[in-house]
Design a protein around this motif. Structure first.
Motif, PDB file in Angstrom:
ATOM      1  N   LEU A   7      45.617  44.285  39.932  1.00 17.13           N
ATOM      2  CA  LEU A   7      45.319  45.334  40.788  1.00 17.13           C
ATOM      3  C   LEU A   7      44.637  46.444  39.863  1.00 17.13           C
ATOM      4  O   LEU A   7      43.696  46.939  40.278  1.00 17.13           O
ATOM      5  CB  LEU A   7      46.259  46.101  41.943  1.00 17.13           C
ATOM      6  N   ALA A   8      45.036  46.820  38.889  1.00 15.43           N
ATOM      7  CA  ALA A   8      44.885  47.835  38.048  1.00 15.43           C
ATOM      8  C   ALA A   8      43.612  47.422  37.460  1.00 15.43           C
ATOM      9  O   ALA A   8      42.562  48.119  37.407  1.00 15.43           O
ATOM     10  CB  ALA A   8      45.814  48.027  36.948  1.00 15.43           C
ATOM     11  N   ALA A   9      43.513  46.089  36.931  1.00  8.37           N
ATOM     12  CA  ALA A   9      42.333  45.693  36.456  1.00  8.37           C
ATOM     13  C   ALA A   9      41.120  45.595  37.281  1.00  8.37           C
ATOM     14  O   ALA A   9      39.993  46.045  37.240  1.00  8.37           O
ATOM     15  CB  ALA A   9      42.548  44.268  35.817  1.00  8.37           C
ATOM     16  N   ALA A  10      41.536  45.336  38.675  1.00 13.03           N
ATOM     17  CA  ALA A  10      40.422  45.103  39.752  1.00 13.03           C
ATOM     18  C   ALA A  10      40.064  46.680  40.199  1.00 13.03           C
ATOM     19  O   ALA A  10      38.982  46.802  40.551  1.00 13.03           O
ATOM     20  CB  ALA A  10      41.011  44.474  40.871  1.00 13.03           C
ATOM     21  N   GLY A  11      41.014  47.396  40.133  1.00 11.77           N
ATOM     22  CA  GLY A  11      40.604  48.945  40.398  1.00 11.77           C
ATOM     23  C   GLY A  11      39.652  49.651  39.513  1.00 11.77           C
ATOM     24  O   GLY A  11      38.678  50.335  39.787  1.00 11.77           O
ATOM     25  N   SER A  12      39.576  49.004  38.153  1.00  8.91           N
ATOM     26  CA  SER A  12      38.791  49.544  37.193  1.00  8.91           C
ATOM     27  C   SER A  12      37.342  48.868  37.417  1.00  8.91           C
ATOM     28  O   SER A  12      36.472  49.417  37.423  1.00  8.91           O
ATOM     29  CB  SER A  12      39.108  49.222  35.880  1.00  8.91           C
ATOM     30  N   ALA A  13      37.348  47.628  37.669  1.00  9.41           N
ATOM     31  CA  ALA A  13      36.052  46.819  37.925  1.00  9.41           C
ATOM     32  C   ALA A  13      35.437  47.068  39.278  1.00  9.41           C
ATOM     33  O   ALA A  13      34.268  47.436  39.257  1.00  9.41           O
ATOM     34  CB  ALA A  13      36.466  45.170  37.951  1.00  9.41           C
ATOM     35  N   ALA A  27      26.446  42.373  35.115  1.00  5.11           N
ATOM     36  CA  ALA A  27      27.657  41.776  34.959  1.00  5.11           C
ATOM     37  C   ALA A  27      28.762  42.524  34.294  1.00  5.11           C
ATOM     38  O   ALA A  27      29.830  42.789  34.808  1.00  5.11           O
ATOM     39  CB  ALA A  27      27.573  40.288  34.828  1.00  5.11           C
ATOM     40  N   PHE A  28      28.356  43.028  33.143  1.00  2.73           N
ATOM     41  CA  PHE A  28      29.002  43.579  32.024  1.00  2.73           C
ATOM     42  C   PHE A  28      29.746  44.695  32.640  1.00  2.73           C
ATOM     43  O   PHE A  28      30.828  45.335  32.514  1.00  2.73           O
ATOM     44  CB  PHE A  28      28.653  43.865  30.771  1.00  2.73           C
ATOM     45  N   PHE A  29      28.781  45.752  33.356  1.00  2.00           N
ATOM     46  CA  PHE A  29      29.078  46.873  33.919  1.00  2.00           C
ATOM     47  C   PHE A  29      30.193  46.750  35.007  1.00  2.00           C
ATOM     48  O   PHE A  29      30.998  47.647  34.797  1.00  2.00           O
ATOM     49  CB  PHE A  29      27.938  47.596  34.434  1.00  2.00           C
ATOM     50  N   SER A  30      29.942  45.794  35.943  1.00  2.23           N
ATOM     51  CA  SER A  30      30.667  45.776  37.060  1.00  2.23           C
ATOM     52  C   SER A  30      31.939  45.205  36.857  1.00  2.23           C
ATOM     53  O   SER A  30      32.657  45.393  37.506  1.00  2.23           O
ATOM     54  CB  SER A  30      29.893  44.875  38.139  1.00  2.23           C
ATOM     55  N   LEU A  31      31.979  44.241  35.904  1.00  4.85           N
ATOM     56  CA  LEU A  31      33.217  43.792  35.505  1.00  4.85           C
ATOM     57  C   LEU A  31      34.024  44.518  34.748  1.00  4.85           C
ATOM     58  O   LEU A  31      35.177  44.136  34.055  1.00  4.85           O
ATOM     59  CB  LEU A  31      33.148  42.175  34.991  1.00  4.85           C
ATOM     60  N   SER A  32      33.758  45.618  34.046  1.00  2.71           N
ATOM     61  CA  SER A  32      34.135  46.360  33.100  1.00  2.71           C
ATOM     62  C   SER A  32      34.563  45.776  31.810  1.00  2.71           C
ATOM     63  O   SER A  32      35.416  46.003  31.186  1.00  2.71           O
ATOM     64  CB  SER A  32      35.647  47.058  33.703  1.00  2.71           C
ATOM     65  N   LEU A  33      33.414  44.857  31.501  1.00  2.00           N
ATOM     66  CA  LEU A  33      33.558  44.139  30.243  1.00  2.00           C
ATOM     67  C   LEU A  33      32.812  45.205  29.157  1.00  2.00           C
ATOM     68  O   LEU A  33      31.695  45.859  29.296  1.00  2.00           O
ATOM     69  CB  LEU A  33      33.112  42.795  30.281  1.00  2.00           C
ATOM     70  N   GLY A  34      33.301  44.713  27.610  1.00  2.00           N
ATOM     71  CA  GLY A  34      32.764  45.264  26.724  1.00  2.00           C
ATOM     72  C   GLY A  34      32.961  46.850  26.433  1.00  2.00           C
ATOM     73  O   GLY A  34      32.108  47.244  25.942  1.00  2.00           O
ATOM     74  N   TRP A  70      41.195  36.231  39.297  1.00  2.00           N
ATOM     75  CA  TRP A  70      41.437  37.124  40.563  1.00  2.00           C
ATOM     76  C   TRP A  70      40.552  38.209  40.553  1.00  2.00           C
ATOM     77  O   TRP A  70      40.056  38.593  41.429  1.00  2.00           O
ATOM     78  CB  TRP A  70      42.899  37.422  40.290  1.00  2.00           C
ATOM     79  N   VAL A  71      40.617  38.865  39.257  1.00  2.00           N
ATOM     80  CA  VAL A  71      39.744  40.231  39.107  1.00  2.00           C
ATOM     81  C   VAL A  71      38.157  39.766  39.426  1.00  2.00           C
ATOM     82  O   VAL A  71      37.590  40.718  40.060  1.00  2.00           O
ATOM     83  CB  VAL A  71      40.019  40.786  37.782  1.00  2.00           C
ATOM     84  N   ILE A  72      37.753  39.029  38.666  1.00  2.00           N
ATOM     85  CA  ILE A  72      36.393  38.509  38.996  1.00  2.00           C
ATOM     86  C   ILE A  72      36.209  38.187  40.410  1.00  2.00           C
ATOM     87  O   ILE A  72      35.049  38.675  41.154  1.00  2.00           O
ATOM     88  CB  ILE A  72      36.111  37.471  37.892  1.00  2.00           C
TER      89      ILE A  72
END
Ligand code: PHE
Length: 441
Positions: free
Chosen positions: A14-20, A220-227, A250-252
Motif C-alpha cells: 500500500l505504501a509503494a502503491a500510495g507513492s505510485a 511509465a517511469f513517472f507513474s510507477l515512481s521508478l528511477g 501488485w503495485v503495478i
C-alpha cells in the motif's frame, strides 16, 4: 540503530502503491494518451509497464533489501566507485519533479475551492478552458495554492504521520476508485462519448512512432515512481520472507488499473464535450467539471473528486520529499526538521518560477520548451531513464548474485530467474538506450 520495517506485506504494497498512484495517473496519463493517438499509446504503455516496469521495480526493491540503506547508500555499500552517482541522480529527480508536482497539486486545491463555490460547474467547454487558462496564467493565485500544497506535504513529512497518511490512503484510495467508476458511467452515457471509447481502445498503428514509445516509457517511469530512489528505499524496509516479484506485480496492477480508469473517465467526456485532444496539462481539470455539471448534485461529486485527488497527490509528494529528506539526514547529518524544511523551501521556490512559466513567463523558453515542460522532459525522458539504466546494469552485471539471493525463496530457484537475468543484462539497457537516444533528438 536498527532500520525501520514495514509491519506487513500489505502495508508495504500500500505504501509503494500510495507513492505510485497519484497525479501521474489521473492528471498526466489522460492528456499524454489523448495527444499521442489514444489506443496505440495505451497498448504500448501497458506492454512497457508489464515488462520493463515489472522487472525494474523488482530490481529496485531487491537492491534496496540487499543493501538495507538509502538511495545513495545502497550503491556505496554494495560497490562504491562511480555507482553512487545514480543515487544522486535519483535525489535530483525527486527535487525537480516536486517543483512542478506542487503546481499541479496546487491546482487540485484551487479546484476544490472553485467547485465549492460552484463557479466552474458548466458544460460550456469554452468557458471552462478560459477559466483554467486565466487561473494558471496568474502571478498570484497559482503560487498561493502551490504554497498550500507544499505546506501540506511538509507537514505530513514533519509530523512523521506516515502511519496517518498510510491509514488515510488505505480508505481514500478505494473510495477514489469507486468514485472514478461512477464518473466513468456518467461519462460513457453522454451523447458522443462512444467516439472517445473507440479512440481510447482501438489502436491505430499508423500513429506508432519512436517519439511515442519514448513518451510511453517516460510516463511509465513517472507513474510507477521508478528511477527516483523510492522503490529502492521502500525495498530496504521489507522483511526477508516477502516475495518481491509478487509485490511489484501488485503495485503495478494497482497503478496501471488507476491509469486505465482515469483514461476511460476523461477521454469519452473529451469527445462528448468537444474539447481539444491536444489540450495538454489542463485536460483533466477542464473536462471533469463539465461532467460534474451533468450530474445531479454535481458540486458534491466535484468536491469529493478533487479532495480524493489531493490525497492521492499528497501520498506521492510525501514520498518524493522523504527521499530528499532522508538523503540530507544521512549524508549531511541534518536534523529531520532542517532537512525537510530546507528541501521544501527549495522546491517551492523553483516551483514558483515553474508556475509562472505557464503564464507571465511563458516566453522564457529553452529548446522551444517552457520551464514546466522542460523539467517534465528532463526528469521523465532523461534523468529517470539514466538512473534506471544504471540500476539495470548494476543489478544485472555487478551484483547479480545478491539480487538472485533476494529473489530466491529459501531453497527453490524460480524458473523465471534465468530469463529475467537476460532481460536485466541486455534487453532492459538496450530499450532504455533507444529511448535516451530518441529523446535527445
Ligand atoms: N508516481 C507518482 C504519480 O503517479 C509521481 C511520483 C513520481 C511519485 C516519482 C514519486 C516519485 O503521481
Amino acid at each position: 540503530m536498527s532500520r525501520a520495517h514495514w509491519c506487513s506485506r500489505i502495508g508495504f504494497i500500500l505504501a509503494a502503491a500510495g507513492s505510485a498512484v497519484g497525479l501521474g495517473d489521473v492528471w498526466k496519463f489522460p492528456y499524454v494518451t489523448a495527444s499521442n493517438g489514444g489506443g496505440v499509446f495505451l497498448l504500448t504503455y501497458v506492454v512497457i509497464c508489464l515488462t520493463l516496469g515489472v522487472v525494474l521495480m523488482t530490481m529496485e526493491m531487491a537492491l534496496g533489501r540487499a543493501a538495507n540503506a538509502d538511495a545513495v547508500g545502497i550503491f556505496k555499500k554494495l560497490k562504491g566507485g562511480a555507482w553512487p552517482l545514480a543515487g544522486y541522480g535519483a535525489v535530483l529527480s525527486c527535487f525537480l519533479i516536486l517543483s512542478f508536482y506542487c503546481s499541479v497539486g496546487g491546482w487540485t486545491v484551487a479546484y476544490i475551492g472553485k467547485t465549492l463555490t460552484g463557479s466552474i460547474l458548466t458544460s460550456d467547454a469554452e468557458a471552462l478552458r478560459r477559466d483554467f487558462d486565466n487561473f494558471k496564467a496568474g502571478w498570484f493565485q497559482p503560487v498561493f495554492f502551490l504554497c498550500i500544497f507544499s505546506g501540506l506535504t511538509l507537514s505530513v513529512v514533519l509530523a512523521g504521520v506516515q502511519k496517518g497518511i498510510e491509514a488515510l490512503s488505505k480508505y481514500m484510495m478505494p473510495i477514489l476508485l469507486f468514485l472514478m467508476l461512477i464518473l466513468i458511467v456518467r461519462g460513457l452515457t453522454l451523447p458522443g462519448a462512444m467516439a472517445g471509447v473507440s479512440y481510447y481502445l482501438k489502436p491505430d498503428f499508423s500513429k506508432l512512432t519512436p517519439r511515442m514509445v519514448v513518451d510511453a516509457m517516460g510516463l511509465a517511469f513517472f507513474s510507477l515512481s521508478l528511477g527516483m530512489g523510492i522503490m529502492l528505499t521502500y525495498g530496504s524496509y521489507v522483511e526477508r520472507g516477502i516475495n518481491l516479484l509478487h509485490s511489484s506485480l501488485w503495485v503495478i496492477s494497482l497503478t496501471l488499473g488507476t491509469s486505465f480508469l482515469a483514461g476511460l473517465m476523461v477521454l469519452p467526456a473529451v469527445f462528448a464535450f468537444g474539447f481539444n485532444l491536444q489540450e495538454g496539462p489542463g485536460l483533466t481539470f477542464v473536462t471533469m467539471p463539465a461532467v460534474f455539471a451533468q450530474m445531479p448534485g454535481g458540486s458534491v461529486w466535484a468536491v469529493a473528486f478533487f479532495v480524493l485527488l489531493l490525497v492521492a497527490a499528497l501520498t506521492s509528494s510525501v514520498s518524493l520529499l522523504e527521499v530528499i529528506a532522508s538523503f540530507l539526514i544521512d549524508e549531511f547529518k541534518w536534523s529531520r526538521r532542517r532537512a525537510a524544511v530546507t528541501a521544501t523551501l527549495g522546491f517551492a521556490a523553483l516551483g514558483v518560477f515553474v508556475s509562472w512559466s505557464l503564464g507571465p513567463l511563458s516566453h522564457w523558453t529553452l529548446f522551444g520548451k517552457n520551464l514546466f515542460t522542460l523539467l517534465d522532459f528532463i526528469t521523465s525522458n532523461l534523468l529517470m531513464p539514466l538512473v534506471e539504466m544504471a540500476i539495470a546494469l548494476f543489478a544485472g552485471w555487478i551484483v547479480w548474485p545478491r539480487v538472485e539471493e533476494e529473489l530466491t525463496n529459501q531453497n527453490a530457484k524460480p524458473v523465471w530467474l534465468a530469463p529475467m537475468r537476460i532481460f536485466v543484462r541486455f534487453l532492459a539497457p538496450a530499450a532504455i538506450a533507444l529511448v535516451l537516444i530518441n529523446g535527445l533528438r
